[in-house]
Scaffold this motif. Sequence first.
Motif, short mmCIF file in Angstrom:
data_model
loop_
_atom_site.label_atom_id
_atom_site.label_comp_id
_atom_site.label_asym_id
_atom_site.label_seq_id
_atom_site.Cartn_x
_atom_site.Cartn_y
_atom_site.Cartn_z
N ALA A 1 0.86 -1.19 0.00
CA ALA A 1 0.00 0.00 0.00
C ALA A 1 0.89 1.24 0.00
CB ALA A 1 -0.91 0.00 1.22
N THR A 2 0.54 2.23 -0.81
CA THR A 2 1.37 3.42 -0.97
C THR A 2 0.73 4.63 -0.32
OG1 THR A 2 2.19 2.57 -3.08
CG2 THR A 2 2.54 4.90 -2.63
N LEU A 3 1.45 5.27 0.60
CA LEU A 3 0.99 6.49 1.26
C LEU A 3 1.59 7.71 0.57
CD1 LEU A 3 1.44 5.45 5.01
CD2 LEU A 3 -0.71 5.53 3.72
N THR A 4 0.78 8.77 0.44
CA THR A 4 1.26 10.03 -0.12
C THR A 4 0.82 11.16 0.79
OG1 THR A 4 1.13 9.18 -2.38
CG2 THR A 4 1.22 11.56 -2.12
N ALA A 5 1.77 12.01 1.16
CA ALA A 5 1.49 13.11 2.09
C ALA A 5 0.72 14.24 1.42
CB ALA A 5 2.81 13.64 2.65
N GLY A 6 -0.13 14.89 2.20
CA GLY A 6 -0.85 16.07 1.73
C GLY A 6 -0.09 17.33 2.08
N SER A 7 -0.75 18.46 1.95
CA SER A 7 -0.13 19.75 2.22
C SER A 7 0.34 19.85 3.67
CB SER A 7 -1.14 20.86 1.93
OG SER A 7 -0.61 22.12 2.26
N GLY A 8 1.55 20.37 3.88
CA GLY A 8 2.09 20.53 5.21
C GLY A 8 2.62 19.26 5.83
N SER A 9 2.72 18.20 5.05
CA SER A 9 3.22 16.91 5.54
C SER A 9 4.33 16.42 4.63
CB SER A 9 2.08 15.88 5.59
OG SER A 9 1.06 16.30 6.45
N ARG A 10 4.99 15.36 5.05
CA ARG A 10 6.05 14.76 4.24
C ARG A 10 6.13 13.27 4.54
NH1 ARG A 10 11.65 15.11 6.91
NH2 ARG A 10 11.25 15.43 9.12
N LYS A 11 6.83 12.56 3.65
CA LYS A 11 7.05 11.13 3.84
C LYS A 11 8.45 10.93 4.41
CE LYS A 11 5.73 6.88 1.47
NZ LYS A 11 5.25 6.34 0.17
N LEU A 12 8.52 10.17 5.49
CA LEU A 12 9.78 9.95 6.19
C LEU A 12 9.89 8.47 6.53
CD1 LEU A 12 12.32 11.23 7.54
CD2 LEU A 12 10.94 11.53 9.60
N SER A 13 10.90 7.80 5.97
CA SER A 13 11.10 6.36 6.20
C SER A 13 9.85 5.56 5.87
CB SER A 13 11.53 6.12 7.65
OG SER A 13 12.74 6.79 7.94
N GLY A 14 9.15 5.94 4.81
CA GLY A 14 7.97 5.21 4.36
C GLY A 14 6.70 5.55 5.11
N GLU A 15 6.77 6.47 6.08
CA GLU A 15 5.60 6.87 6.86
C GLU A 15 5.32 8.35 6.65
OE1 GLU A 15 6.80 3.68 10.40
OE2 GLU A 15 6.29 5.74 10.93
N LEU A 16 4.15 8.80 7.08
CA LEU A 16 3.76 10.20 6.91
C LEU A 16 3.87 10.94 8.24
CD1 LEU A 16 0.58 9.82 4.68
CD2 LEU A 16 2.98 10.00 3.98
N THR A 17 4.31 12.19 8.17
CA THR A 17 4.41 13.02 9.36
C THR A 17 4.30 14.49 8.95
OG1 THR A 17 5.70 13.47 11.36
CG2 THR A 17 6.93 13.21 9.31
N HIS A 18 4.12 15.36 9.93
CA HIS A 18 4.02 16.79 9.65
C HIS A 18 5.39 17.35 9.29
CE1 HIS A 18 4.87 16.13 13.91
NE2 HIS A 18 5.54 17.28 13.90
N SER A 19 5.41 18.38 8.46
CA SER A 19 6.66 19.07 8.16
C SER A 19 6.81 20.34 8.99
CB SER A 19 6.73 19.43 6.66
OG SER A 19 5.57 20.14 6.26
N THR A 20 5.72 20.76 9.61
CA THR A 20 5.73 21.86 10.55
C THR A 20 4.51 21.72 11.45
OG1 THR A 20 5.83 24.29 10.78
CG2 THR A 20 4.39 23.41 9.07
N ILE A 21 4.52 22.34 12.62
CA ILE A 21 3.40 22.24 13.54
C ILE A 21 2.13 22.81 12.90
CG2 ILE A 21 2.47 23.05 15.75
CD1 ILE A 21 5.27 22.96 16.87
#
Length: 209
Positions: A95-115
């Motif tokens: 399964a492929t995850l893609t980050a939305g606005s204000g987020s990023r992909k890190l080590s195959g997972e999604l997380t925020h790029s800023t608070i």
Amino acid sequence: MRSFLASLGVAGVVSACLVSGSALANSAGISGRSGRDGSSLTCAECHTGGGAAPTVTIEGPATLAPGATGNYSLIIRGGPAAGAGYNVAVSEAAATLTAGSGSRKLSGELTHSTIRRFSNGEARFDFTMVAPATAGRVTLFGAGNSVNDNGTEQGDSSATTTLEVNVTGGGSGGGDGDGNDDGGCAAAGGVPLLGAALVLLSTRLRRRR
């Protein structure tokens, strides 16, 4: 003695920098804290003391066709609510995850790029998932962190959630569930009509004789 005190001072400065650096690094997101890899691997491992935990949910389709793309949102409500961060992971590598606005992909997972700031009582992080090419079940793991934004990891509060997504093939549509197309004629239905036409033709031929 002075040398010893000076060493302590240097150590204290280094320690303070490490703590501040950790807080700043996490403000730009972190992976491995979605809860997928164990209940202790969540935001709560570092962020503590924030009182009542927020509510965290993942919203989006619970059923996808193989290879289809689903739109999802991780939503955080409650807690200190000055800002928010998150981490999302998936159970299946296919399964492929893609980050939305204000987020990023890190080590195959999604997380925020800023608070992310709260708006209308919630912080929302949008993302998409492309389902695996084969049928099965995929679990989305999410952790949400509601922070007081004081520059440290103290006074924050977090929670985790999951969403089960069934990947299944859909029907071709247009039928009534029993293999017949709605509005169509069954093949057996044409047999009596053909028989009647033949009987009528035979009767006319006999009269002519």
